[in-house]
Design a protein around this motif. Structure first.
Motif, PDB file in Angstrom:
ATOM      1  N   GLY A   1       0.836  -1.198   0.000  1.00 23.12           N
ATOM      2  CA  GLY A   1       0.000   0.000   0.000  1.00 23.12           C
ATOM      3  C   GLY A   1       0.870   1.247   0.000  1.00 23.12           C
ATOM      4  N   VAL A   2       0.252   2.407   0.112  1.00 21.34           N
ATOM      5  CA  VAL A   2       0.972   3.679   0.077  1.00 21.34           C
ATOM      6  C   VAL A   2       0.694   4.476   1.351  1.00 21.34           C
ATOM      7  N   VAL A   3       1.764   4.931   1.987  1.00 25.49           N
ATOM      8  CA  VAL A   3       1.678   5.771   3.177  1.00 25.49           C
ATOM      9  C   VAL A   3       1.986   7.202   2.750  1.00 25.49           C
ATOM     10  N   LEU A   4       1.141   8.139   3.135  1.00 24.82           N
ATOM     11  CA  LEU A   4       1.350   9.555   2.807  1.00 24.82           C
ATOM     12  C   LEU A   4       1.814  10.291   4.048  1.00 24.82           C
ATOM     13  N   ASP A   5       2.949  10.981   3.949  1.00 26.19           N
ATOM     14  CA  ASP A   5       3.448  11.819   5.048  1.00 26.19           C
ATOM     15  C   ASP A   5       3.609  13.235   4.508  1.00 26.19           C
ATOM     16  N   PRO A   6       2.676  14.124   4.827  1.00 28.90           N
ATOM     17  CA  PRO A   6       2.733  15.489   4.291  1.00 28.90           C
ATOM     18  C   PRO A   6       3.779  16.377   4.964  1.00 28.90           C
ATOM     19  N   PHE A   7       4.395  15.906   6.040  1.00 28.02           N
ATOM     20  CA  PHE A   7       5.473  16.636   6.729  1.00 28.02           C
ATOM     21  C   PHE A   7       6.628  15.666   6.903  1.00 28.02           C
ATOM     22  N   PHE A   8       7.285  15.326   5.814  1.00 24.03           N
ATOM     23  CA  PHE A   8       8.227  14.217   5.734  1.00 24.03           C
ATOM     24  C   PHE A   8       9.465  14.386   6.600  1.00 24.03           C
ATOM     25  N   GLY A   9       9.925  15.602   6.773  1.00 25.19           N
ATOM     26  CA  GLY A   9      11.084  15.852   7.632  1.00 25.19           C
ATOM     27  C   GLY A   9      12.285  15.022   7.261  1.00 25.19           C
ATOM     28  N   SER A  10      12.815  14.254   8.233  1.00 20.91           N
ATOM     29  CA  SER A  10      14.020  13.462   7.999  1.00 20.91           C
ATOM     30  C   SER A  10      13.726  12.087   7.415  1.00 20.91           C
ATOM     31  N   GLY A  11      12.459  11.784   7.146  1.00 14.32           N
ATOM     32  CA  GLY A  11      12.115  10.563   6.419  1.00 14.32           C
ATOM     33  C   GLY A  11      11.820   9.330   7.246  1.00 14.32           C
ATOM     34  N   THR A  12      11.535   9.483   8.530  1.00 12.27           N
ATOM     35  CA  THR A  12      11.289   8.316   9.376  1.00 12.27           C
ATOM     36  C   THR A  12      10.109   7.489   8.873  1.00 12.27           C
ATOM     37  N   THR A  13       9.048   8.140   8.452  1.00 15.10           N
ATOM     38  CA  THR A  13       7.877   7.408   7.948  1.00 15.10           C
ATOM     39  C   THR A  13       8.238   6.601   6.705  1.00 15.10           C
ATOM     40  N   GLY A  14       9.015   7.173   5.821  1.00 16.45           N
ATOM     41  CA  GLY A  14       9.459   6.456   4.624  1.00 16.45           C
ATOM     42  C   GLY A  14      10.341   5.273   4.976  1.00 16.45           C
ATOM     43  N   LEU A  15      11.205   5.470   5.955  1.00 22.28           N
ATOM     44  CA  LEU A  15      12.100   4.408   6.426  1.00 22.28           C
ATOM     45  C   LEU A  15      11.289   3.207   6.912  1.00 22.28           C
ATOM     46  N   VAL A  16      10.344   3.462   7.778  1.00 25.99           N
ATOM     47  CA  VAL A  16       9.508   2.389   8.329  1.00 25.99           C
ATOM     48  C   VAL A  16       8.666   1.750   7.230  1.00 25.99           C
ATOM     49  N   SER A  17       8.140   2.557   6.339  1.00 24.34           N
ATOM     50  CA  SER A  17       7.324   2.033   5.237  1.00 24.34           C
ATOM     51  C   SER A  17       8.131   1.054   4.386  1.00 24.34           C
ATOM     52  N   LEU A  18       9.335   1.440   4.009  1.00 19.99           N
ATOM     53  CA  LEU A  18      10.182   0.559   3.201  1.00 19.99           C
ATOM     54  C   LEU A  18      10.518  -0.738   3.923  1.00 19.99           C
ATOM     55  N   LYS A  19      10.841  -0.634   5.201  1.00 23.05           N
ATOM     56  CA  LYS A  19      11.209  -1.830   5.976  1.00 23.05           C
ATOM     57  C   LYS A  19      10.063  -2.828   6.080  1.00 23.05           C
ATOM     58  N   HIS A  20       8.830  -2.339   5.920  1.00 23.15           N
ATOM     59  CA  HIS A  20       7.666  -3.215   6.061  1.00 23.15           C
ATOM     60  C   HIS A  20       6.904  -3.393   4.751  1.00 23.15           C
ATOM     61  N   ASP A  21       7.605  -3.267   3.633  1.00 16.05           N
ATOM     62  CA  ASP A  21       7.040  -3.511   2.305  1.00 16.05           C
ATOM     63  C   ASP A  21       5.829  -2.644   1.981  1.00 16.05           C
ATOM     64  N   ARG A  22       5.931  -1.367   2.365  1.00  9.26           N
ATOM     65  CA  ARG A  22       4.913  -0.379   1.997  1.00  9.26           C
ATOM     66  C   ARG A  22       5.584   0.687   1.137  1.00  9.26           C
TER      67      ARG A  22
END
Length: 134
Positions: free
Chosen positions: A82-103
């Motif tokens: 699926g796709v996770v949207l982070d409108p205040f991405f900052g240092s990318g923690t949400t993207g990091l976690v998303s990638l680690k869990h196949d999102r």
């Protein structure tokens, strides 16, 4: 015969009921075995207060949140691929976690310095994932 007055342990003048002796105090083994509610605290739903230790990131801004904080949200709110949207991405923690869990993720960030930090962090995770597949 009782006088009808009730106390916290029954009617006054009547003998008290014996306490349960089949289960030691503090034990989770009971009527429902080890799956009793108190025995499965780690499996139950999150409550309104979460305990998460902070993990500073030296190159990032002051508001970096730990992966442990966003991980349950990503896992609960987004299916695999699926796709996770982070409108205040900052240092990318949400993207990091998303990638680690196949999102997949979409991160929106205005500050070019934070974008550089996020890109650096995410490239490390992508290399780890590629290495694991190979």
């Amino acid at each position: 015969m009782s006088n009808g007055l009730r106390g916290s342990r029954g009617t006054l003048g009547e003998p008290q009921k014996a306490r349960r002796t089949d289960k030691p105090r503090g034990s989770f083994d009971g009527k429902y075995g080890n799956e009793a509610f108190r025995a499965i605290r780690d499996k139950r739903n999150k409550r309104s207060v979460w305990t998460v230790s902070t993990k500073p990131l030296k190159e990032a801004h002051f508001a970096v949140y730990p992966e442990d904080l966003i991980e349950p949200c990503v896992l609960a709110g987004c299916p695999l691929d699926g796709v996770v949207l982070d409108p205040f991405f900052g240092s990318g923690t949400t993207g990091l976690v998303s990638l680690k869990h196949d999102r997949n993720f979409i991160g929106i960030e205005l500050n070019s310095e934070y974008i550089k930090i996020a890109e650096k962090r995410l490239s490390k995770v992508q290399l780890e994932l590629i290495h694991e597949l190979g």
